[in-house]
Design a protein around this motif. Sequence first.
Motif, short mmCIF file in Angstrom:
data_model
loop_
_atom_site.label_atom_id
_atom_site.label_comp_id
_atom_site.label_asym_id
_atom_site.label_seq_id
_atom_site.Cartn_x
_atom_site.Cartn_y
_atom_site.Cartn_z
N SER A 6 4.02 -2.68 -6.69
CA SER A 6 4.90 -3.29 -7.67
C SER A 6 5.99 -4.07 -6.93
CB SER A 6 5.49 -2.22 -8.60
OG SER A 6 6.09 -1.19 -7.84
N THR A 7 7.14 -4.28 -7.58
CA THR A 7 8.13 -5.22 -7.05
C THR A 7 8.59 -4.89 -5.64
OG1 THR A 7 8.90 -5.55 -9.31
CG2 THR A 7 10.33 -6.33 -7.54
N HIS A 8 8.98 -3.63 -5.38
CA HIS A 8 9.52 -3.26 -4.08
C HIS A 8 8.46 -3.43 -2.98
CE1 HIS A 8 13.22 -1.86 -5.82
NE2 HIS A 8 12.58 -0.99 -6.60
N GLU A 9 7.23 -2.97 -3.26
CA GLU A 9 6.18 -3.09 -2.26
C GLU A 9 5.84 -4.55 -1.98
OE1 GLU A 9 5.87 -1.00 -4.91
OE2 GLU A 9 6.30 0.86 -3.80
N ALA A 10 5.81 -5.37 -3.05
CA ALA A 10 5.50 -6.79 -2.88
C ALA A 10 6.56 -7.48 -2.02
CB ALA A 10 5.41 -7.47 -4.25
N ALA A 11 7.82 -7.11 -2.21
CA ALA A 11 8.89 -7.72 -1.42
C ALA A 11 8.74 -7.37 0.06
CB ALA A 11 10.25 -7.26 -1.94
N ARG A 12 8.38 -6.12 0.35
CA ARG A 12 8.20 -5.71 1.75
C ARG A 12 6.99 -6.41 2.37
NH1 ARG A 12 9.28 0.16 -0.19
NH2 ARG A 12 11.52 0.40 0.15
N LEU A 13 5.93 -6.57 1.59
CA LEU A 13 4.77 -7.30 2.09
C LEU A 13 5.13 -8.74 2.43
CD1 LEU A 13 1.96 -5.99 -0.31
CD2 LEU A 13 2.08 -5.63 2.16
N ARG A 14 5.86 -9.39 1.55
CA ARG A 14 6.27 -10.78 1.80
C ARG A 14 7.12 -10.88 3.06
NH1 ARG A 14 7.15 -10.94 -3.91
NH2 ARG A 14 9.39 -10.65 -3.55
N SER A 15 8.00 -9.91 3.24
CA SER A 15 8.88 -9.93 4.41
C SER A 15 8.07 -9.82 5.70
CB SER A 15 9.89 -8.78 4.32
OG SER A 15 10.69 -8.71 5.48
N SER A 43 3.59 -11.59 -5.99
CA SER A 43 4.50 -12.16 -6.98
C SER A 43 4.53 -11.31 -8.24
CB SER A 43 4.08 -13.59 -7.32
OG SER A 43 3.99 -14.38 -6.16
N LEU A 44 4.67 -10.02 -8.05
CA LEU A 44 4.60 -9.10 -9.17
C LEU A 44 5.90 -9.01 -9.95
CD1 LEU A 44 2.62 -6.22 -7.47
CD2 LEU A 44 1.80 -7.74 -9.25
N LYS A 45 5.76 -8.71 -11.21
CA LYS A 45 6.90 -8.38 -12.05
C LYS A 45 6.95 -6.87 -12.25
CE LYS A 45 6.62 -12.77 -14.55
NZ LYS A 45 6.46 -13.41 -15.87
N HIS A 70 6.17 1.36 6.00
CA HIS A 70 6.79 0.04 5.95
C HIS A 70 6.72 -0.57 4.55
CE1 HIS A 70 7.27 -0.47 10.35
NE2 HIS A 70 6.20 0.30 10.40
N ILE A 71 5.71 -0.18 3.79
CA ILE A 71 5.53 -0.74 2.45
C ILE A 71 5.74 0.30 1.36
CG2 ILE A 71 3.94 -1.99 0.93
CD1 ILE A 71 4.82 -3.53 3.43
N PHE A 72 5.15 1.49 1.55
CA PHE A 72 5.15 2.51 0.50
C PHE A 72 6.08 3.66 0.87
CE2 PHE A 72 1.00 0.43 0.59
CZ PHE A 72 0.90 -0.03 -0.71
N GLN A 73 7.29 3.34 1.26
CA GLN A 73 8.21 4.35 1.76
C GLN A 73 8.45 5.46 0.76
OE1 GLN A 73 11.91 2.69 3.13
NE2 GLN A 73 12.23 4.34 4.60
N GLU A 74 8.56 5.11 -0.52
CA GLU A 74 8.85 6.11 -1.55
C GLU A 74 7.59 6.87 -1.98
OE1 GLU A 74 9.82 2.94 -1.71
OE2 GLU A 74 11.98 3.14 -1.37
N LYS A 75 6.42 6.48 -1.47
CA LYS A 75 5.18 7.09 -1.94
C LYS A 75 4.43 7.83 -0.84
CE LYS A 75 4.64 3.45 -5.44
NZ LYS A 75 3.80 2.35 -5.96
N LEU A 76 5.10 8.08 0.28
CA LEU A 76 4.42 8.74 1.39
C LEU A 76 3.94 10.13 1.01
CD1 LEU A 76 6.47 7.81 4.59
CD2 LEU A 76 4.19 7.07 3.96
#
Length: 349
Positions: A6-15, A43-45, A70-76
């Motif tokens: 979702s939004t947070h993961e997509a932002a980290r991927l883009r970075s 580009s998720l909402k 790096h991407i799924f920090q809250e889902k480890l």
Amino acid sequence: MKLRISTHEAARLRSRIQHLGLTQKQIAEQLGVSDRYIREILSLKKDKPIRVDPAKLEELMAILGIGYEHIFQEKLDLISVPHPQIDGYVRHLKTRMYHLLSKDSTENTHNQQLAQYLQDDKAVNKTMGFWYTLIVKTIADKYKVMRHFFNENDFFNIIPKQGYWRKFRHDASQQKNCYFSFKLIPSKPNSLFKIAYTLESPIPINPMIPRKIKIVFGQIEQLSEYILVTQFHDTPGSYKIKSSQEIIVTTWLDEANHDFILLCENDFHLETINPPQPEKYILGVKTKREVREMFHELETVLFPRNHLFHRLGKQDMGDDPIFFWNNLKFLELNADLLNNLLDDAPSAS
């Protein structure tokens, strides 16, 4: 396992993609998917999280060279949750392995000890979900350090939880029974790498059981005075070569398809093909003579053809003699290793 992006993961991927200087089109081409598919991921909402296919997620994370955190920090924590069906299947296989080894009449005491270990020791974890691991008996017969075959191996998770990683594919239809050289370029000095390969089941065992595991078979520690190489399932167990800022690694490619995986706490770059202007040591497939010349100068990490798994006959001791024990520079730099081997040798009666 399918993870929601979702939004947070997509932002980290883009970075991470921007940090590597890649474009979305390049990512799509390497994954073999459409540009639109990548745009949907990046580009998720908030109200439209999507699930990514596990195979595509593995390839994406390999291209980006990053672990789950790096991407799924809250889902480890979700990644680590065991599955009851998998655990039950593993217990069943471990029981069958126990009975198999307990009834073996050769070296009976040793095999019973091994069987008890497989029955009780938690370090074995989910490895027994693959029939490939029947090879553990052979390993245990030859190597008393068999425990390291299991310990600290997160077999089913190809993508590491932390740190950085890269992988390259060995296609046995293109090349086999040969040596192959690649280069590691660390971002920081004194980096420590682990090297693994994957084993893949040609048939599905169970829809819930992954068809691929990874086995860590070596470690490369970059130190100021030398590079320390550790082989977990071969001899010599550890040895030194010349210190270097960029590390050439040479390993044996057998007759099976593998992914070779490199893991490190620090970011790094992996090269498997030559740059436009090749340097002294050309990467890729190597003859034994080429490997010998380079290793006799102690300028490559070497994981040689294993005399246990790749032997051509009973008298074949692999490539250890020509690479290690017929190498004056190696013996000089590794004098302690040679002394230890001589001290451990049984005395003549």
